[in-house]
Design a protein around this motif. Structure first.
Motif, PDB file in Angstrom:
ATOM      1  N   THR A 150      12.176 -20.919  45.000  1.00 55.53           N
ATOM      2  CA  THR A 150      10.734 -20.930  45.278  1.00 55.53           C
ATOM      3  C   THR A 150      10.282 -19.600  45.857  1.00 55.53           C
ATOM      4  N   LEU A 165       4.813 -21.059  45.241  1.00 55.83           N
ATOM      5  CA  LEU A 165       4.788 -20.597  43.865  1.00 55.83           C
ATOM      6  C   LEU A 165       6.068 -21.058  43.176  1.00 55.83           C
ATOM      7  N   ASP A 166       5.932 -21.982  42.227  1.00 57.85           N
ATOM      8  CA  ASP A 166       7.070 -22.517  41.493  1.00 57.85           C
ATOM      9  C   ASP A 166       7.040 -22.011  40.053  1.00 57.85           C
ATOM     10  N   GLY A 167       8.224 -21.773  39.522  1.00 60.86           N
ATOM     11  CA  GLY A 167       8.325 -21.298  38.138  1.00 60.86           C
ATOM     12  C   GLY A 167       9.682 -20.721  37.825  1.00 60.86           C
ATOM     13  N   LYS A 195       8.140 -12.665  36.915  1.00 61.47           N
ATOM     14  CA  LYS A 195       6.861 -13.370  36.842  1.00 61.47           C
ATOM     15  C   LYS A 195       5.806 -12.630  37.656  1.00 61.47           C
ATOM     16  N   TRP A 197       2.247 -12.998  39.605  1.00 68.12           N
ATOM     17  CA  TRP A 197       1.489 -14.039  40.299  1.00 68.12           C
ATOM     18  C   TRP A 197       0.183 -13.477  40.819  1.00 68.12           C
ATOM     19  N   GLY A 202      -3.602 -19.972  42.396  1.00 69.20           N
ATOM     20  CA  GLY A 202      -2.781 -21.153  42.631  1.00 69.20           C
ATOM     21  C   GLY A 202      -1.318 -20.885  42.394  1.00 69.20           C
ATOM     22  N   GLY A 203      -0.541 -21.940  42.141  1.00 74.17           N
ATOM     23  CA  GLY A 203       0.901 -21.828  42.089  1.00 74.17           C
ATOM     24  C   GLY A 203       1.492 -21.563  40.728  1.00 74.17           C
ATOM     25  N   SER A 204       0.704 -21.219  39.736  1.00 75.96           N
ATOM     26  CA  SER A 204       1.211 -20.955  38.389  1.00 75.96           C
ATOM     27  C   SER A 204       1.270 -19.452  38.136  1.00 75.96           C
ATOM     28  N   ALA A 205       2.310 -19.034  37.408  1.00 76.10           N
ATOM     29  CA  ALA A 205       2.478 -17.618  37.098  1.00 76.10           C
ATOM     30  C   ALA A 205       1.461 -17.179  36.058  1.00 76.10           C
ATOM     31  N   SER A 208       4.877 -14.060  32.387  1.00 75.26           N
ATOM     32  CA  SER A 208       6.331 -14.154  32.503  1.00 75.26           C
ATOM     33  C   SER A 208       6.965 -13.177  31.516  1.00 75.26           C
TER      34      SER A 208
END
Length: 524
Positions: A150, A165-167, A195, A197, A202-205, A208
């Motif tokens: 994370t 931030l997850d991915g 990635k 950011w 928000g938490g999406s990249a 990538s």
């Protein structure tokens, strides 16, 4: 009819082709970093960060501590932060130099006062080791990346998490803030991806990129529109805005082992060609510098152990390299600070020197006006300057050939000796210059023959001189031990060179049919 004596023409020293390519200004600049100051740490030096404020202190992370060194005296330890339960990682300054953040093996991200070393904040939501911790450009947030895959965005003033931030699917080991936007970050992971950011989204990249190997480090270019990623034994340069979602511009395969760190300096290199440079270190012990036009390596340095981290101060005067064996190498540049670098960062202003007053105490006073152009109405008086002659030229002018050769030998410059010998041979004075010598007069000439007779550029000339010497003094060989010893050394030197030439001839004979066969195969 009377003839005026002609003016003596100085001996033109023969110019030979250089033995090797001349060093470029770029190479000279990087070689001017002085002999390193070596500081032994308690473990491998995993991270180096320079403060952006004068005097550009450096934070060195090694083992269970973050050590702050004085930027003006790199050998002096300023403060040591050791409030970690286990291994410390990624000690970094805030942009104003007042705070330091660092991660740890226990997963806790800590914020310290750089002066008192007291703990101001602790963030404990990471479940595994936190290898990355960076301050945001707004000075109020910290970004951290952990082995729990994370990335977290923390509010320093509130002491709480703002965003997760997850991915990534593997350890997060690198992060960099964009110089163009305070809210844009780049992170690299062992899942081979990088990635992009935007913490406002928000938490999406946002983007990538596939590096193709576990990512060890990332960095933005000064413009913010390009980035470089390090992992495996290569670097990848990316255009973040092109190609509809990131485009690979260049892959640099200049290392033998894993590239562990990469840094970009906005104004490094010689003053004549100061421009952004990229520095990268590898486990093969090399630090290489790239120019950013064609991404060509302009300089390389070899270190005695695998390189794990590196840093270059904002004023380009200190270069620090951390190694796996616990050694920290800090080199200081010999040149004065470049004007304009570090302006606005608290660096003291350099006093402007006044132009020296032109008086008879200055050499320029006596050469003033020499470059001025005469007007059409001016009357020009031309004064013939006296030619300054070297000692061997003065002897040649007086036809004192033996003394001229002795003066040339005393310079210890083979080009000068060769030029004098050729001039003596052209004048028919070589026999007089070589003859009539005692043991003391013969030794300098014999030493010169021993030293340079095997060099191809002088062999033909000095071999003839050696034959003439042996013909002249063969009858008195054995009367002076020093001369006999020098002749024996000359014989051994020639025998050694003949042996080398014989081996090379045999090697050339063995390679010739192989090369001919390979060329014939290439043609057909």
């Amino acid at each position: 009819m009377e003839y005026e004596p002609a003016e003596y023409q100085k001996l033109q020293v023969r110019q030979y082709a250089p033995r090797e390519l001349r060093e470029t200004a770029e190479g000279k600049y990087w070689r001017q970093f002085k002999a390193p100051i070596i500081a032994k740490q308690f473990g491998g030096v995993t991270h180096i960060d320079f403060c952006q404020q004068y005097p550009y202190n450096l934070a060195v992370t090694a083992s269970t501590r973050v050590i702050i060194y004085n930027g003006l005296a790199p050998a002096v330890v300023g403060r040591t932060i050791s409030r970690f339960k286990d291994i410390a990682y990624s000690g970094c300054f805030r942009s104003d130099g007042r705070l330091v953040c660092a991660g740890g093996q226990d997963g806790v991200v800590q914020v310290f006062d750089a002066n008192s070393r007291s703990v101001l904040r602790q963030f404990k939501l990471h479940k595994r080791a936190t290898r990355v911790a960076r301050f945001g450009a707004d000075k109020l947030h910290v970004l951290s990346g952990s082995d729990d895959v994370t990335v977290r965005w923390w509010d320093v003033s509130a002491g709480s998490q703002v965003l997760r931030l997850d991915g990534h699917r593997d350890y997060v080991r690198a992060a960099a803030a964009s110089p163009a936007s305070h809210d844009t970050w780049l992170t690299g992971s062992y899942d081979h991806t990088v990635k992009l950011w935007d913490v406002r989204a928000g938490g999406s990249a946002v983007l990538s990129l596939e590096h193709g190997a576990p990512v060890e480090d990332v960095a933005f270019f000064p413009s913010g529109s390009m980035a470089v990623t390090a992992g495996g034994n290569y670097l990848c340069v990316w255009d973040l805005l092109g190609g509809g979602g990131g485009r690979l511009l260049k892959r640099l395969d200049n290392f033998q082992k894993t590239v562990t760190c990469v840094r970009l300096s906005p104004l490094a290199g010689p003053d004549s060609a100061a421009a952004p440079r990229m520095l990268a270190g590898s486990l093969d012990g090399h630090v290489k510098i790239f120019e950013l036009d064609s991404f060509r390596v302009t300089h390389a340095s070899k270190y005695p152990a695998p390189v794990m981290s590196l840093g270059l101060s904002p004023d380009c005067r200190l270069m620090a390299v951390g190694m796996a064996d616990g050694n920290l190498s800090v080199r200081k540049h010999a040149r004065p600070k470049r004007a304009g670098v570090g302006a606005g960062l608290g660096a003291p202003e350099q006093r402007q020197r006044r132009a020296p007053r032109l008086t008879a105490a200055n050499y320029r006073y006596f050469i003033r006006g020499q470059n001025s152009r005469a007007a059409a109405s001016d009357y020009r008086v031309v004064r013939q300057r006296q030619v300054r002659l070297q000692a061997y030229d003065r002897m040649l002018r007086q036809f004192r050939y033996r003394e001229s050769l002795d003066a040339a030998l005393s310079t210890r410059q083979p080009e000068v000796v060769a030029s004098v010998l050729e001039e003596l041979a052209a004048r028919g004075g070589l026999a007089g210059a070589l003859g009539g010598r005692d043991a003391e007069g013969l030794l300098p000439l014999l030493r010169h023959l021993v030293k340079y007779i095997a060099e191809p550029r002088y062999t033909r000339l000095l071999a003839g001189v050696a034959h003439r010497l042996l013909d002249t003094y063969s009858g008195v060989v054995g009367t002076a031990p020093a001369v006999d010893k020098a002749l024996g050394v000359l014989r051994d030197r020639l025998a050694e060179e003949l042996g080398v030439q014989d081996q090379l001839s045999g090697l050339a004979g063995a390679l010739e049919p192989l090369l001919a066969a390979s060329l014939a195969g290439a043609v057909f």
